[in-house]
Design a protein around this motif. Structure first.
Motif, PDB file in Angstrom:
ATOM      1  N   UNK A  95     -31.822  27.361 -15.016  1.00 59.35           N
ATOM      2  CA  UNK A  95     -31.959  28.789 -14.730  1.00 59.35           C
ATOM      3  C   UNK A  95     -33.010  29.438 -15.755  1.00 59.35           C
ATOM      4  N   UNK A  96     -32.994  28.828 -17.208  1.00 61.38           N
ATOM      5  CA  UNK A  96     -33.750  29.283 -18.163  1.00 61.38           C
ATOM      6  C   UNK A  96     -35.096  28.765 -18.458  1.00 61.38           C
ATOM      7  N   UNK A  97     -36.121  29.432 -19.148  1.00 67.23           N
ATOM      8  CA  UNK A  97     -37.413  28.728 -19.379  1.00 67.23           C
ATOM      9  C   UNK A  97     -37.064  27.739 -20.330  1.00 67.23           C
ATOM     10  N   UNK A  98     -36.471  28.096 -21.555  1.00 66.16           N
ATOM     11  CA  UNK A  98     -36.057  27.105 -22.487  1.00 66.16           C
ATOM     12  C   UNK A  98     -34.924  27.042 -23.190  1.00 66.16           C
ATOM     13  N   UNK A  99     -33.748  26.456 -22.244  1.00 65.96           N
ATOM     14  CA  UNK A  99     -32.464  26.516 -22.646  1.00 65.96           C
ATOM     15  C   UNK A  99     -32.115  25.475 -24.021  1.00 65.96           C
ATOM     16  N   UNK A 126     -43.290  36.029 -19.360  1.00 67.63           N
ATOM     17  CA  UNK A 126     -43.973  34.554 -19.618  1.00 67.63           C
ATOM     18  C   UNK A 126     -43.025  33.696 -20.332  1.00 67.63           C
ATOM     19  N   UNK A 127     -41.941  34.200 -20.898  1.00 72.61           N
ATOM     20  CA  UNK A 127     -40.978  33.440 -21.695  1.00 72.61           C
ATOM     21  C   UNK A 127     -39.705  33.164 -21.043  1.00 72.61           C
ATOM     22  N   UNK A 128     -39.395  33.551 -19.915  1.00 70.87           N
ATOM     23  CA  UNK A 128     -38.090  33.735 -19.261  1.00 70.87           C
ATOM     24  C   UNK A 128     -38.196  32.857 -18.107  1.00 70.87           C
ATOM     25  N   UNK A 129     -36.902  32.445 -17.374  1.00 69.48           N
ATOM     26  CA  UNK A 129     -36.514  32.056 -16.216  1.00 69.48           C
ATOM     27  C   UNK A 129     -35.972  33.139 -15.454  1.00 69.48           C
ATOM     28  N   UNK A 130     -34.694  32.764 -15.122  1.00 74.82           N
ATOM     29  CA  UNK A 130     -33.723  33.698 -14.333  1.00 74.82           C
ATOM     30  C   UNK A 130     -33.207  34.662 -14.870  1.00 74.82           C
ATOM     31  N   UNK A 131     -33.201  34.973 -16.140  1.00 76.54           N
ATOM     32  CA  UNK A 131     -32.357  35.537 -17.201  1.00 76.54           C
ATOM     33  C   UNK A 131     -33.181  36.561 -18.069  1.00 76.54           C
ATOM     34  N   UNK A 132     -33.977  37.040 -17.754  1.00 73.66           N
ATOM     35  CA  UNK A 132     -35.065  37.833 -18.654  1.00 73.66           C
ATOM     36  C   UNK A 132     -34.164  38.732 -19.519  1.00 73.66           C
ATOM     37  N   UNK A 133     -33.281  39.272 -19.018  1.00 69.53           N
ATOM     38  CA  UNK A 133     -32.362  40.368 -19.922  1.00 69.53           C
ATOM     39  C   UNK A 133     -31.748  39.730 -21.121  1.00 69.53           C
ATOM     40  N   UNK A 193     -35.062  40.362 -24.086  1.00 64.06           N
ATOM     41  CA  UNK A 193     -34.427  41.552 -23.660  1.00 64.06           C
ATOM     42  C   UNK A 193     -35.184  42.898 -23.703  1.00 64.06           C
ATOM     43  N   UNK A 194     -36.067  42.814 -24.624  1.00 64.94           N
ATOM     44  CA  UNK A 194     -36.970  44.008 -25.383  1.00 64.94           C
ATOM     45  C   UNK A 194     -37.945  44.376 -24.031  1.00 64.94           C
ATOM     46  N   UNK A 195     -38.472  43.130 -23.726  1.00 62.96           N
ATOM     47  CA  UNK A 195     -39.593  43.312 -22.485  1.00 62.96           C
ATOM     48  C   UNK A 195     -38.971  43.394 -21.319  1.00 62.96           C
ATOM     49  N   UNK A 196     -38.041  43.026 -20.852  1.00 70.00           N
ATOM     50  CA  UNK A 196     -36.995  43.453 -19.738  1.00 70.00           C
ATOM     51  C   UNK A 196     -36.718  44.947 -19.813  1.00 70.00           C
TER      52      UNK A 196
END
Length: 294
Positions: A192-196, A270-277, A281-284
């Motif tokens: 669920x993450x871009x880069x866990x 661009x640096x997120x999967x399912x959990x951008x927050x 967090x700043x961009x979200x």
């Protein structure tokens, strides 16, 4: 619908409890500003993963504990964990808060709830944040998600642990109790993450804390979810937020939402999967807070 009457303390900081048709409904209040009611995903996942302290500097955040999860009550009939039930309970929360209009934030399955709510109660909303969600589910939606899952180990060939993730995800479907389901979900969570793996130390506490309840998670809604033909009826400002690497509610579905909504802004992280927050967090937070300027 039977729920307790509103009182002025409904938006005081902290946990709140009232009843909806005899079932306990819990929600949590934090922050200052216009009211934004957040509905978490799953179904069946605990609300706490969605808490976003940075949003609480812009909004009075109201985090709903969906029925059947956490401290909220259980339904007598497991078949009643359907989208229309979640919409009904969300409406009870909005009514209980006593504000004529609120913002709504829906993540994943919570985004399905929020879309259906916006169509049923257009007069109660100031704006929507549709976050890693879709206007439709079904065979094509799940087929694309499973293709993304299968491709995941190839994206992380340098991490042998990534090879085990699709099998862990497959265990989710067979788990019938809260404990085994939670274990399977936590084991599958890296997809669920871009880069866990690159940020494992940072994300491990989040992974360890995720909780899920098997009864709402396993319920089958007999009605297919597809609001694509109705999106034009949602005329309030909307921000559609999607992580570029979200395998389950990815950019294709966000673009369908954006195309169908009369007043929407699409934000691809661009640096997120399912959990951008958690991942950005700043961009979200900026993306959601921008609703207040529209």
């Amino acid at each position: 619908m039977g729920f307790t009457s509103h009182d002025v303390s409904a938006l005081a900081p902290g946990a709140h409890t009232f009843t909806v048709d005899g079932v306990r409904q819990v929600y949590h209040v934090a922050g200052t500003g216009p009211v934004c009611v957040a509905h978490s995903g799953g179904p069946g996942i605990e609300w706490a993963y969605l808490r976003t302290p940075s949003l609480e500097t812009h909004f009075t955040m109201v985090y709903v504990e969906p029925v059947g999860t956490g401290a909220s009550g259980q339904l007598d009939n497991p078949d009643d964990y359907r989208l229309d039930t979640y919409v009904r309970f969300l409406h009870a929360v909005v009514e209980h808060l006593g504000k004529p209009r609120v913002y709504l934030l829906g993540h994943s399955h919570g985004g399905f709830v929020v879309q259906r709510y916006a169509l049923a109660h257009p007069d109660r909303i100031s704006g929507l944040a549709l976050y890693d969600t879709s206007p439709v589910t079904g065979a094509e939606f799940w087929g694309e998600a499973m293709a993304g899952l299968a491709a995941y180990p190839q994206r992380h060939r340098d991490r042998p642990e990534a090879a085990a993730v699709p099998a862990a995800f497959a265990q989710i479907g067979g788990a019938t109790d809260d404990e085994s389901l939670g274990g399977a979900l936590r084991a599958a969570l890296p997809v669920y993450f871009a880069d866990f793996w690159g940020r494992q130390d940072e994300f491990a506490p989040f992974q360890a804390a995720v909780r899920i309840w098997a009864t709402p998670a396993g319920a089958q809604d007999p009605t297919p979810f597809d609001v694509r033909e109705n999106l034009g009826e949602i005329t309030v400002p909307v921000v559609v937020i999607v992580g570029a690497y979200d395998f389950i509610c990815g950019p294709r579905w966000a673009e369908q939402l954006h195309a169908g909504l009369p007043d929407s802004r699409l934000v691809m992280l661009e640096g997120s999967g399912h959990f951008a927050h958690i991942e950005q967090p700043v961009e979200f937070t900026d993306a959601v807070a921008e609703l207040l300027k529209r």
